[in-house]
Write a protein that holds these residues in place. Structure first.
Motif, PDB file in Angstrom:
ATOM      1  N   LYS A  17       0.823  -1.206   0.000  1.00 42.47           N
ATOM      2  CA  LYS A  17       0.000   0.000   0.000  1.00 42.47           C
ATOM      3  C   LYS A  17       0.862   1.264   0.000  1.00 42.47           C
ATOM      4  CE  LYS A  17      -2.853  -0.940   3.476  1.00 42.47           C
ATOM      5  NZ  LYS A  17      -4.012  -0.775   4.394  1.00 42.47           N
ATOM      6  N   VAL A  18       1.956   1.217   0.744  1.00 40.29           N
ATOM      7  CA  VAL A  18       2.880   2.357   0.747  1.00 40.29           C
ATOM      8  C   VAL A  18       3.488   2.544  -0.644  1.00 40.29           C
ATOM      9  CG1 VAL A  18       5.073   3.223   1.653  1.00 40.29           C
ATOM     10  CG2 VAL A  18       3.411   2.182   3.204  1.00 40.29           C
ATOM     11  N   LEU A  19       3.952   1.468  -1.241  1.00 37.02           N
ATOM     12  CA  LEU A  19       4.551   1.532  -2.580  1.00 37.02           C
ATOM     13  C   LEU A  19       3.540   2.018  -3.617  1.00 37.02           C
ATOM     14  CD1 LEU A  19       6.509  -1.839  -2.436  1.00 37.02           C
ATOM     15  CD2 LEU A  19       7.562   0.425  -2.673  1.00 37.02           C
ATOM     16  N   ARG A  20       2.307   1.557  -3.488  1.00 37.53           N
ATOM     17  CA  ARG A  20       1.262   1.969  -4.431  1.00 37.53           C
ATOM     18  C   ARG A  20       0.993   3.464  -4.337  1.00 37.53           C
ATOM     19  NH1 ARG A  20      -4.246  -0.078  -2.563  1.00 37.53           N
ATOM     20  NH2 ARG A  20      -3.899   1.729  -1.220  1.00 37.53           N
ATOM     21  N   GLU A  21       0.875   3.987  -3.109  1.00 35.74           N
ATOM     22  CA  GLU A  21       0.586   5.407  -2.941  1.00 35.74           C
ATOM     23  C   GLU A  21       1.766   6.271  -3.362  1.00 35.74           C
ATOM     24  OE1 GLU A  21      -2.482   6.546  -2.258  1.00 35.74           O
ATOM     25  OE2 GLU A  21      -2.911   4.410  -2.457  1.00 35.74           O
ATOM     26  N   VAL A  22       2.974   5.828  -3.036  1.00 38.40           N
ATOM     27  CA  VAL A  22       4.170   6.545  -3.480  1.00 38.40           C
ATOM     28  C   VAL A  22       4.213   6.607  -4.999  1.00 38.40           C
ATOM     29  CG1 VAL A  22       6.684   6.337  -3.678  1.00 38.40           C
ATOM     30  CG2 VAL A  22       5.596   6.164  -1.439  1.00 38.40           C
ATOM     31  N   SER A  23       3.895   5.487  -5.638  1.00 44.31           N
ATOM     32  CA  SER A  23       3.919   5.424  -7.105  1.00 44.31           C
ATOM     33  C   SER A  23       2.869   6.336  -7.722  1.00 44.31           C
ATOM     34  CB  SER A  23       3.704   3.982  -7.567  1.00 44.31           C
ATOM     35  OG  SER A  23       4.724   3.134  -7.087  1.00 44.31           O
ATOM     36  N   ARG A  24       1.675   6.352  -7.156  1.00 44.83           N
ATOM     37  CA  ARG A  24       0.617   7.215  -7.690  1.00 44.83           C
ATOM     38  C   ARG A  24       1.046   8.670  -7.699  1.00 44.83           C
ATOM     39  NH1 ARG A  24      -4.684   4.420  -4.771  1.00 44.83           N
ATOM     40  NH2 ARG A  24      -5.104   2.877  -6.424  1.00 44.83           N
ATOM     41  N   HIS A  25       1.650   9.103  -6.604  1.00 42.62           N
ATOM     42  CA  HIS A  25       2.095  10.500  -6.545  1.00 42.62           C
ATOM     43  C   HIS A  25       3.289  10.748  -7.463  1.00 42.62           C
ATOM     44  CE1 HIS A  25      -0.702  11.795  -3.526  1.00 42.62           C
ATOM     45  NE2 HIS A  25      -0.338  10.842  -2.682  1.00 42.62           N
ATOM     46  N   ALA A  26       4.124   9.726  -7.636  1.00 43.13           N
ATOM     47  CA  ALA A  26       5.271   9.886  -8.535  1.00 43.13           C
ATOM     48  C   ALA A  26       4.815  10.046  -9.979  1.00 43.13           C
ATOM     49  CB  ALA A  26       6.204   8.680  -8.405  1.00 43.13           C
ATOM     50  N   TRP A  27       3.793   9.283 -10.387  1.00 41.23           N
ATOM     51  CA  TRP A  27       3.253   9.429 -11.745  1.00 41.23           C
ATOM     52  C   TRP A  27       2.700  10.845 -11.953  1.00 41.23           C
ATOM     53  CZ3 TRP A  27       4.731   5.941 -15.014  1.00 41.23           C
ATOM     54  CH2 TRP A  27       4.787   4.588 -14.696  1.00 41.23           C
ATOM     55  N   LYS A 197      15.175  -1.473   0.400  1.00 43.13           N
ATOM     56  CA  LYS A 197      15.017  -0.185  -0.261  1.00 43.13           C
ATOM     57  C   LYS A 197      14.349  -0.382  -1.618  1.00 43.13           C
ATOM     58  CE  LYS A 197      19.174   1.940   1.744  1.00 43.13           C
ATOM     59  NZ  LYS A 197      20.513   2.504   1.426  1.00 43.13           N
ATOM     60  N   SER A 198      13.496   0.517  -1.958  1.00 43.66           N
ATOM     61  CA  SER A 198      12.808   0.429  -3.247  1.00 43.66           C
ATOM     62  C   SER A 198      13.364   1.452  -4.221  1.00 43.66           C
ATOM     63  CB  SER A 198      11.305   0.663  -3.064  1.00 43.66           C
ATOM     64  OG  SER A 198      10.659   0.636  -4.321  1.00 43.66           O
ATOM     65  N   PHE A 199      13.467   1.029  -5.478  1.00 42.37           N
ATOM     66  CA  PHE A 199      13.891   1.922  -6.551  1.00 42.37           C
ATOM     67  C   PHE A 199      12.760   2.088  -7.567  1.00 42.37           C
ATOM     68  CE2 PHE A 199      17.580  -0.208  -4.715  1.00 42.37           C
ATOM     69  CZ  PHE A 199      18.291   0.899  -4.269  1.00 42.37           C
ATOM     70  N   ILE A 200      11.545   1.958  -7.038  1.00 42.38           N
ATOM     71  CA  ILE A 200      10.355   2.060  -7.882  1.00 42.38           C
ATOM     72  C   ILE A 200      10.232   3.459  -8.484  1.00 42.38           C
ATOM     73  CG2 ILE A 200       8.692   2.786  -6.098  1.00 42.38           C
ATOM     74  CD1 ILE A 200       6.788   0.607  -7.232  1.00 42.38           C
ATOM     75  N   ILE A 201      10.697   4.469  -7.754  1.00 39.03           N
ATOM     76  CA  ILE A 201      10.664   5.841  -8.262  1.00 39.03           C
ATOM     77  C   ILE A 201      11.587   6.001  -9.464  1.00 39.03           C
ATOM     78  CG2 ILE A 201      11.035   8.266  -7.674  1.00 39.03           C
ATOM     79  CD1 ILE A 201       8.654   6.902  -6.304  1.00 39.03           C
ATOM     80  N   ASP A 202      12.730   5.326  -9.416  1.00 35.89           N
ATOM     81  CA  ASP A 202      13.662   5.366 -10.552  1.00 35.89           C
ATOM     82  C   ASP A 202      13.026   4.765 -11.796  1.00 35.89           C
ATOM     83  OD1 ASP A 202      15.565   6.448  -8.830  1.00 35.89           O
ATOM     84  OD2 ASP A 202      16.420   4.494  -8.358  1.00 35.89           O
ATOM     85  N   VAL A 203      12.269   3.680 -11.590  1.00 39.20           N
ATOM     86  CA  VAL A 203      11.606   3.028 -12.728  1.00 39.20           C
ATOM     87  C   VAL A 203      10.557   3.955 -13.328  1.00 39.20           C
ATOM     88  CG1 VAL A 203      10.160   1.077 -13.429  1.00 39.20           C
ATOM     89  CG2 VAL A 203      12.045   0.724 -11.817  1.00 39.20           C
ATOM     90  N   ILE A 204       9.751   4.573 -12.470  1.00 35.86           N
ATOM     91  CA  ILE A 204       8.737   5.507 -12.959  1.00 35.86           C
ATOM     92  C   ILE A 204       9.385   6.670 -13.698  1.00 35.86           C
ATOM     93  CG2 ILE A 204       6.965   7.167 -12.210  1.00 35.86           C
ATOM     94  CD1 ILE A 204       6.297   5.209  -9.937  1.00 35.86           C
ATOM     95  N   ALA A 344      17.748  -0.383 -13.266  1.00 37.67           N
ATOM     96  CA  ALA A 344      16.958  -0.429 -12.031  1.00 37.67           C
ATOM     97  C   ALA A 344      16.448  -1.845 -11.804  1.00 37.67           C
ATOM     98  CB  ALA A 344      15.791   0.553 -12.091  1.00 37.67           C
ATOM     99  N   VAL A 345      16.125  -2.138 -10.547  1.00 40.82           N
ATOM    100  CA  VAL A 345      15.600  -3.448 -10.166  1.00 40.82           C
ATOM    101  C   VAL A 345      14.368  -3.248  -9.296  1.00 40.82           C
ATOM    102  CG1 VAL A 345      16.028  -5.554  -8.820  1.00 40.82           C
ATOM    103  CG2 VAL A 345      17.855  -4.579 -10.230  1.00 40.82           C
ATOM    104  N   ILE A 346      13.310  -3.993  -9.600  1.00 36.42           N
ATOM    105  CA  ILE A 346      12.137  -4.033  -8.727  1.00 36.42           C
ATOM    106  C   ILE A 346      11.725  -5.488  -8.508  1.00 36.42           C
ATOM    107  CG2 ILE A 346      11.234  -1.746  -9.314  1.00 36.42           C
ATOM    108  CD1 ILE A 346       9.209  -3.121 -11.165  1.00 36.42           C
ATOM    109  N   THR A 347      11.029  -5.715  -7.425  1.00 33.90           N
ATOM    110  CA  THR A 347      10.556  -7.059  -7.098  1.00 33.90           C
ATOM    111  C   THR A 347       9.134  -7.253  -7.606  1.00 33.90           C
ATOM    112  OG1 THR A 347       9.687  -6.356  -4.966  1.00 33.90           O
ATOM    113  CG2 THR A 347      11.988  -7.092  -5.019  1.00 33.90           C
ATOM    114  N   PHE A 348       8.640  -8.485  -7.482  1.00 36.97           N
ATOM    115  CA  PHE A 348       7.255  -8.768  -7.862  1.00 36.97           C
ATOM    116  C   PHE A 348       6.275  -7.984  -6.985  1.00 36.97           C
ATOM    117  CE2 PHE A 348       9.061 -13.106  -9.180  1.00 36.97           C
ATOM    118  CZ  PHE A 348       9.278 -12.673 -10.473  1.00 36.97           C
TER     119      PHE A 348
END
Length: 479
Positions: A17-27, A197-204, A344-348
């Motif tokens: 849920k944290v990753l999802r909300e962070v991603s929504r705002h990053a988009w 640590k997540s690098f999901i922001i880098d992917v976005i 970049a690397v992300i998990t499932f």
């Protein structure tokens, strides 16, 4: 969240849920201004929480948000402890429980060489933690099983003994010199106090840049373990969903596995003994604990890095994101020999958050096939797959070589094999080292850890076998 069960635990769901909300705002380019509002979004009111109050829960969520956007840059480890979330586990070590009868024999005292056990006025045993070295001999000697080891879940899960307790904060503390970033502690901590640590922001950021710059070619490399995940939908829909996120091309890491099996089998016949290089956590463990054996690690990069290098040599505009089950891959991608190839690397877990941040329902969309690798490349996703692939590689090379492999399922079996090799008593000439039990399908970044995961990977491999593709054919086709 949908009624569909996407994760094993509620800890994973909270992280998601944290990753999802962070991603929504990053988009939406609103992350900086809304970052501290995310905890209130996840815990909006004064409902019951597992902490003392909703305010502490939100404070912990704020730390989760920080890790979701990259974490502490001063800490090179991809595994990070949230100190304020780590306050509920009892102190580790051996303790005497209520079952102690104050017996006459006192075998516990007799076997304790450190003098850590004393008796009270009722002759019941007590353990002095300042003297105890946690050898466990007292527990073995007690006829009433009255002495128990209260090891924290994180310590119990860490087979390389990289986790201890901070004497001041009583929070978990990670020794970066021992940690191999396998993520076992991340998955096992019941409070989610340890995160990768997540690098999901880098992917976005890469995807958004590619949408505004046609010189970018976004390429996703998916690990073969993906066939054992997202059980609520089909693999074809997952692949289509990745395309819908903004990727122009999707490749199988299994094709890189074919390349590694092709080269590694030849390398083995030339050198006579080899340690596999496919699992970055196993490689890290060997280098840190058995440096004298590092020379035996295969010269090949991991399958993900191998196929990424191949793609970038063909396409200079490619920006490559690896998607898999492995937290250690995040550490591997930072190595000088890998950094030029994997951006970049992300998990499932993070992939699921990306889907939902874009409202992509992977149960409804059309399917897209994923093809290219052989059966042997695809079964790298489970323990023993590499062993079988190297055997096939030796066969396809036509080499006259007596193959004596050892498959190490989990870091404890890896330790045993490396210890035996260091003493020159290992009967094998090839060691497949997998830090996670069951291999990649047991990785910390998986959505689910099911007994059926191995069978799913085998089924995925057989899909390629039906196309009668050998390792050599897969490698030649990639060229």
């Amino acid at each position: 969240m949908n009624k569909i069960r996407k994760f094993d635990t509620k800890v994973q769901h909270l992280k998601y849920k944290v990753l999802r909300e962070v991603s929504r705002h990053a988009w939406d380019d609103t992350l900086i201004e809304r970052m501290f509002d995310i905890p209130k979004t996840i815990i909006p009111g004064k409902e019951q929480t597992m902490r003392c109050c909703v305010y502490k829960e939100r404070a912990i969520l704020t730390e989760r948000v920080r890790i979701a956007i990259g974490g502490n840059s001063d800490n090179p480890n991809v595994i990070q402890v949230i100190d304020i979330a780590c306050d509920e586990c009892p102190s580790s070590g051996y303790e005497t429980g209520d079952a102690c009868r104050g017996c006459l024999a006192h075998r516990c005292m007799e076997v304790c060489k450190m003098g850590a056990i004393t008796l009270d006025n009722q002759q019941k045993a007590h353990i002095d933690k300042t003297k105890c070295v946690n050898c466990g001999q007292c527990a073995k000697a007690c006829p009433y099983n009255a002495i128990i080891n209260r090891r924290r879940p994180c310590e119990l899960s860490c087979k390389v003994k990289a986790i201890s307790m901070d004497e001041k904060t009583f929070a978990a503390k990670i020794d970066n010199d021992k940690c191999i970033a396998c993520g076992a502690c991340v998955y096992q901590c019941p409070f989610g106090a340890i995160m990768d640590k997540s690098f999901i922001i880098d992917v976005i950021d890469l995807i958004k840049k590619s949408e505004n710059n046609t010189k970018y070619n976004m390429v996703a490399i998916v690990a073969p373990a993906i066939s054992s995940q997202f059980k609520f939908t089909t693999l074809g829909r997952v692949i289509k969903g990745i395309k819908m996120l903004g990727f122009n091309r999707i490749e199988e890491a299994a094709l890189g596995a074919d390349m590694v099996a092709f080269k590694e089998s030849k390398e083995l016949t030339e050198k006579g003994f080899l340690l596999s290089s496919c699992c970055p956590a196993f490689v890290s463990y060997t280098q840190k604990n058995f440096p004298q054996l590092s020379e035996h690690i295969s010269d090949n990069l991991s399958p993900a890095a191998t196929i990424a290098k191949h793609i970038k040599e063909q396409d200079k505009t490619a920006k490559i994101v690896f998607i898999g089950p492995c937290t250690a891959k995040k550490a591997e991608a930072r190595k000088p020999e890998v950094r030029p190839y994997i951006d970049a690397v992300i998990t499932f877990e993070e992939l699921q958050a990306l889907f939902d941040s874009r409202d992509i329902d992977i149960t409804e969309i059309e399917e897209e096939p994923l093809e290219g690798a052989s059966y042997f490349g695809r079964i790298f996703g489970r323990s023993g797959g590499l062993t079988d692939a190297v055997r096939q590689g030796i066969y396809e090379h036509g080499a006259d070589f007596e193959y004596k492999p050892m498959t190490c399922n989990g870091i404890e079996e890896c330790r045993t094999a490396l210890m035996r090799k260091s003493k020159n008593v290992l009967p094998a000439n090839f060691v497949e080292g997998m830090a996670c039990v069951e291999g990649c399908v047991g990785g910390a970044g998986c959505l689910t850890h099911s007994d059926k995961n191995r069978a799913d990977v085998d089924r995925y491999g057989r899909d390629a076998m039906e196309k009668t593709k050998s390792i050599t054919q897969a490698v030649n086709d990639a060229k």
